[in-house]
Design a protein around this motif. Structure first.
Motif, PDB file in Angstrom:
ATOM      1  N   LEU A  20       0.877  -1.172   0.000  1.00 48.00           N
ATOM      2  CA  LEU A  20       0.000   0.000   0.000  1.00 48.00           C
ATOM      3  C   LEU A  20       0.914   1.223   0.000  1.00 48.00           C
ATOM      4  CD1 LEU A  20      -2.411  -1.150   2.843  1.00 48.00           C
ATOM      5  CD2 LEU A  20      -2.555  -1.658   0.405  1.00 48.00           C
ATOM      6  N   HIS A  21       0.343   2.411  -0.231  1.00 44.26           N
ATOM      7  CA  HIS A  21       1.214   3.578  -0.065  1.00 44.26           C
ATOM      8  C   HIS A  21       1.389   3.882   1.422  1.00 44.26           C
ATOM      9  CE1 HIS A  21      -2.334   6.108   0.519  1.00 44.26           C
ATOM     10  NE2 HIS A  21      -2.788   5.809  -0.685  1.00 44.26           N
ATOM     11  N   ASP A  22       2.355   4.712   1.739  1.00 40.57           N
ATOM     12  CA  ASP A  22       2.613   5.057   3.140  1.00 40.57           C
ATOM     13  C   ASP A  22       1.399   5.795   3.705  1.00 40.57           C
ATOM     14  OD1 ASP A  22       5.061   3.924   2.799  1.00 40.57           O
ATOM     15  OD2 ASP A  22       6.152   5.824   2.642  1.00 40.57           O
ATOM     16  N   ASN A  23       1.185   5.652   4.983  1.00 39.06           N
ATOM     17  CA  ASN A  23       0.014   6.246   5.639  1.00 39.06           C
ATOM     18  C   ASN A  23      -1.250   5.915   4.832  1.00 39.06           C
ATOM     19  OD1 ASN A  23       1.998   7.666   7.279  1.00 39.06           O
ATOM     20  ND2 ASN A  23       2.214   9.023   5.529  1.00 39.06           N
ATOM     21  N   PRO A  24      -1.548   4.632   4.670  1.00 38.58           N
ATOM     22  CA  PRO A  24      -2.594   4.234   3.709  1.00 38.58           C
ATOM     23  C   PRO A  24      -3.961   4.828   4.011  1.00 38.58           C
ATOM     24  CG  PRO A  24      -2.020   2.396   5.156  1.00 38.58           C
ATOM     25  CD  PRO A  24      -1.013   3.469   5.408  1.00 38.58           C
ATOM     26  N   ASP A  25      -4.663   5.170   2.930  1.00 37.97           N
ATOM     27  CA  ASP A  25      -6.025   5.699   3.067  1.00 37.97           C
ATOM     28  C   ASP A  25      -7.021   4.575   2.763  1.00 37.97           C
ATOM     29  OD1 ASP A  25      -6.004   5.422   0.321  1.00 37.97           O
ATOM     30  OD2 ASP A  25      -6.105   7.553  -0.117  1.00 37.97           O
ATOM     31  N   PRO A  26      -8.311   4.813   2.970  1.00 36.78           N
ATOM     32  CA  PRO A  26      -9.298   3.731   2.784  1.00 36.78           C
ATOM     33  C   PRO A  26      -9.290   3.130   1.375  1.00 36.78           C
ATOM     34  CG  PRO A  26     -10.272   5.526   4.023  1.00 36.78           C
ATOM     35  CD  PRO A  26      -8.929   6.008   3.581  1.00 36.78           C
ATOM     36  N   ASP A  27      -9.107   3.968   0.353  1.00 43.60           N
ATOM     37  CA  ASP A  27      -9.100   3.459  -1.021  1.00 43.60           C
ATOM     38  C   ASP A  27      -7.970   2.446  -1.211  1.00 43.60           C
ATOM     39  OD1 ASP A  27      -9.871   3.302  -3.741  1.00 43.60           O
ATOM     40  OD2 ASP A  27      -8.355   4.783  -4.302  1.00 43.60           O
ATOM     41  N   CYS A  28      -6.831   2.785  -0.657  1.00 40.93           N
ATOM     42  CA  CYS A  28      -5.668   1.929  -0.777  1.00 40.93           C
ATOM     43  C   CYS A  28      -5.855   0.634   0.040  1.00 40.93           C
ATOM     44  CB  CYS A  28      -4.502   2.746  -0.247  1.00 40.93           C
ATOM     45  SG  CYS A  28      -2.949   2.008  -0.427  1.00 40.93           S
ATOM     46  N   LEU A  29      -6.421   0.782   1.226  1.00 43.17           N
ATOM     47  CA  LEU A  29      -6.644  -0.392   2.092  1.00 43.17           C
ATOM     48  C   LEU A  29      -7.594  -1.387   1.435  1.00 43.17           C
ATOM     49  CD1 LEU A  29      -7.012   1.560   5.459  1.00 43.17           C
ATOM     50  CD2 LEU A  29      -5.312  -0.224   5.033  1.00 43.17           C
ATOM     51  N   ALA A  30      -8.705  -0.899   0.903  1.00 44.88           N
ATOM     52  CA  ALA A  30      -9.684  -1.802   0.294  1.00 44.88           C
ATOM     53  C   ALA A  30      -9.142  -2.406  -0.999  1.00 44.88           C
ATOM     54  CB  ALA A  30     -10.994  -1.051   0.028  1.00 44.88           C
ATOM     55  N   ALA A  31      -8.469  -1.581  -1.813  1.00 44.91           N
ATOM     56  CA  ALA A  31      -7.902  -2.085  -3.072  1.00 44.91           C
ATOM     57  C   ALA A  31      -6.868  -3.178  -2.785  1.00 44.91           C
ATOM     58  CB  ALA A  31      -7.270  -0.935  -3.861  1.00 44.91           C
ATOM     59  N   GLY A  32      -6.023  -2.943  -1.787  1.00 44.37           N
ATOM     60  CA  GLY A  32      -4.997  -3.925  -1.432  1.00 44.37           C
ATOM     61  C   GLY A  32      -5.594  -5.216  -0.899  1.00 44.37           C
ATOM     62  N   TRP A  33      -6.634  -5.071  -0.108  1.00 43.17           N
ATOM     63  CA  TRP A  33      -7.283  -6.258   0.463  1.00 43.17           C
ATOM     64  C   TRP A  33      -7.939  -7.093  -0.650  1.00 43.17           C
ATOM     65  CZ3 TRP A  33     -11.582  -6.118   4.812  1.00 43.17           C
ATOM     66  CH2 TRP A  33     -11.554  -7.330   5.500  1.00 43.17           C
ATOM     67  N   VAL A  89      -0.818  -1.149  -5.065  1.00 40.90           N
ATOM     68  CA  VAL A  89      -2.100  -0.544  -5.431  1.00 40.90           C
ATOM     69  C   VAL A  89      -2.135   0.916  -4.991  1.00 40.90           C
ATOM     70  CG1 VAL A  89      -3.522  -2.643  -5.392  1.00 40.90           C
ATOM     71  CG2 VAL A  89      -3.133  -1.376  -3.267  1.00 40.90           C
ATOM     72  N   ASP A  90      -2.840   1.735  -5.766  1.00 43.40           N
ATOM     73  CA  ASP A  90      -3.082   3.138  -5.426  1.00 43.40           C
ATOM     74  C   ASP A  90      -1.808   3.980  -5.370  1.00 43.40           C
ATOM     75  OD1 ASP A  90      -5.095   5.046  -5.024  1.00 43.40           O
ATOM     76  OD2 ASP A  90      -4.883   5.002  -2.851  1.00 43.40           O
ATOM     77  N   SER A  91      -0.731   3.459  -5.929  1.00 43.77           N
ATOM     78  CA  SER A  91       0.528   4.177  -5.987  1.00 43.77           C
ATOM     79  C   SER A  91       1.399   3.444  -7.013  1.00 43.77           C
ATOM     80  CB  SER A  91       1.209   4.190  -4.616  1.00 43.77           C
ATOM     81  OG  SER A  91       2.409   4.931  -4.673  1.00 43.77           O
ATOM     82  N   GLN A  92       2.601   3.967  -7.259  1.00 42.32           N
ATOM     83  CA  GLN A  92       3.479   3.317  -8.241  1.00 42.32           C
ATOM     84  C   GLN A  92       4.907   3.292  -7.715  1.00 42.32           C
ATOM     85  OE1 GLN A  92       2.704   5.387 -12.026  1.00 42.32           O
ATOM     86  NE2 GLN A  92       0.560   5.479 -11.429  1.00 42.32           N
ATOM     87  N   PRO A  93       5.669   2.256  -8.087  1.00 44.24           N
ATOM     88  CA  PRO A  93       7.052   2.188  -7.611  1.00 44.24           C
ATOM     89  C   PRO A  93       7.806   3.479  -7.944  1.00 44.24           C
ATOM     90  CG  PRO A  93       6.461   0.154  -8.743  1.00 44.24           C
ATOM     91  CD  PRO A  93       5.322   1.111  -8.949  1.00 44.24           C
ATOM     92  N   GLY A  94       8.460   4.030  -6.944  1.00 48.23           N
ATOM     93  CA  GLY A  94       9.235   5.254  -7.171  1.00 48.23           C
ATOM     94  C   GLY A  94       8.431   6.532  -7.075  1.00 48.23           C
ATOM     95  N   ALA A  95       7.142   6.417  -6.767  1.00 47.57           N
ATOM     96  CA  ALA A  95       6.292   7.621  -6.702  1.00 47.57           C
ATOM     97  C   ALA A  95       6.672   8.524  -5.532  1.00 47.57           C
ATOM     98  CB  ALA A  95       4.825   7.233  -6.602  1.00 47.57           C
ATOM     99  N   GLY A  96       7.369   7.976  -4.548  1.00 53.20           N
ATOM    100  CA  GLY A  96       7.805   8.806  -3.423  1.00 53.20           C
ATOM    101  C   GLY A  96       6.908   8.703  -2.207  1.00 53.20           C
ATOM    102  N   ASN A  97       5.714   8.133  -2.376  1.00 53.51           N
ATOM    103  CA  ASN A  97       4.805   8.035  -1.221  1.00 53.51           C
ATOM    104  C   ASN A  97       4.594   6.582  -0.788  1.00 53.51           C
ATOM    105  OD1 ASN A  97       3.256   7.102  -3.356  1.00 53.51           O
ATOM    106  ND2 ASN A  97       1.371   8.055  -2.637  1.00 53.51           N
TER     107      ASN A  97
END
Ligand SMILES: [Mn+2]
Length: 351
Positions: A20-33, A89-97
């Protein structure tokens, strides 16, 4: 949707690490799950990992009540890297977050709805900037595979969609609405209510009080430099709060966590291209991204003494980038005379 491509990129793997991205938000949590559940159906053992912290009360309650199987990278980093498949999910490698070690590892799967300048190097890439929620994208794979959606997972999906789109009022698409209505019959409504209306820490109210005392407003713009904050998400949370202020079409909030200034930007205009303004704001001094109406970024800041100067620079550059004929002049919100029917209150001087 390339279901076969997704399966091929994961086939033969044993252990799938979903970042997930750092400090994950709900969109990221559900997408990852959801993606973890997809990985499981392909015979892999999924592990959901995140860097940073769960900052918002809503997100902590969501993870706790829905029992999202989440692992903090800060607690168990070395062993986790023994995995043989990596997804994001909800981010990309190297995006910084995010905390994915993109310089030493190749990612197998990237599913995201953030625009990016360069396509990430991964075996399977699905990036759709037009999508309101990453969750909606991953749900489509989950459904195409005919997988069972548990009540907890359905609740996570529903909350992710309404949280990411502010109850369908911000950057939502028909696909997000349809996904929401599809899962809704399975949602645990009481649990959803508890997530949306959490008990909040004293620290939250201290943050809000500090932000209120510092926020500067102009005709259409508001800027708040909060100073030191305990987590980056406080900054985003306060930005959401100020974005709802009347006559304000743009807002920027910053906060200092050790070593870094986190910045959140919000616009109420759908055509705003906030992610572009954020990138221009930071230039080479930091990293940022986002969508049309919301964006986030960070720049390094070694010590507290450097913060005021950086904050001043950010304000000036932000106002310039908004491209108005004359940069707005800002003043403290608390200095505004209340437009108020009570004559005693209207005369009261702010301390
Ligand atoms: Mn998202």
């Amino acid at each position: 949707m390339d279901l076969k491509g997704l399966e091929e990129s994961l086939a033969g793997g044993r252990r799938l690490l979903v970042y997930l991205h750092d400090n994950p938000d709900p969109d990221c949590l559900a997408a990852g799950w959801l993606l973890a559940s997809v990985g499981k159906s392909f015979g892999l053992k999924p592990v959901l990992v995140y860097g940073g912290r769960l900052g918002r009360a809503e997100n902590r309650v969501m993870v706790k009540l829905l029992k999202i199987p989440l692992r903090s990278l800060e607690k168990s980093r070395p062993r986790l890297l023994k995995s043989d498949r990596f997804a994001m999910v909800d981010s990309q490698p190297g995006a910084g977050n995010n905390s994915f070690p993109h310089q030493s590892r190749r990612c197998h799967v990237v599913i995201d709805h953030h625009p990016s300048k360069t396509r990430p190097t991964a075996d399977f890439v699905d990036i759709q900037p037009d999508m309101g929620c990453c969750t909606t994208m991953v749900l489509a794979y989950h459904q195409a595979l005919g997988l069972e959606l548990s009540a907890d997972l359905a609740t996570a999906v529903a909350y992710a969609i309404i949280s990411e789109t502010q109850d369908m009022g911000r950057e939502t698409t028909r696909a997000d609405q349809e996904a929401y209505m599809q899962v809704f019959p399975k949602v645990r409504l009481r649990v959803l209510g508890s997530i949306r209306h959490p008990v909040r820490s004293r620290a939250y109210f201290q943050n809000v009080a500090r932000a209120m005392s510092r926020v500067m407003v102009g005709r259409h713009t508001c800027v708040c430099h909060m100073g030191p904050v305990e987590s980056a998400e406080v900054v985003a949370e306060v930005a959401d709060l100020f974005a709802a202020m009347e006559r304000i079409s743009w807002c920027m909030v910053s906060g200092l966590v050790p070593g870094q200034i986190h910045i959140s930007m919000r616009s109420r205009r759908p055509e705003a291209r906030a992610e572009r303004i954020m990138r221009q704001l930071l230039g080479r001094q930091g990293k940022g991204g986002g969508h049309g109406m919301i964006a986030g970024g960070l720049m390094s800041c070694a010590c507290l003494e450097d913060y005021p100067e950086r904050a001043k620079y950010l304000t000036e550059r932000f106002l310039k980038l908004l491209g108005r004929r004359q940069p707005e002049r800002l003043h403290l919100l608390l200095e505004e005379v209340a437009d108020c029917a009570n004559p005693i209150l209207a005369r009261a001087e702010p301390e």
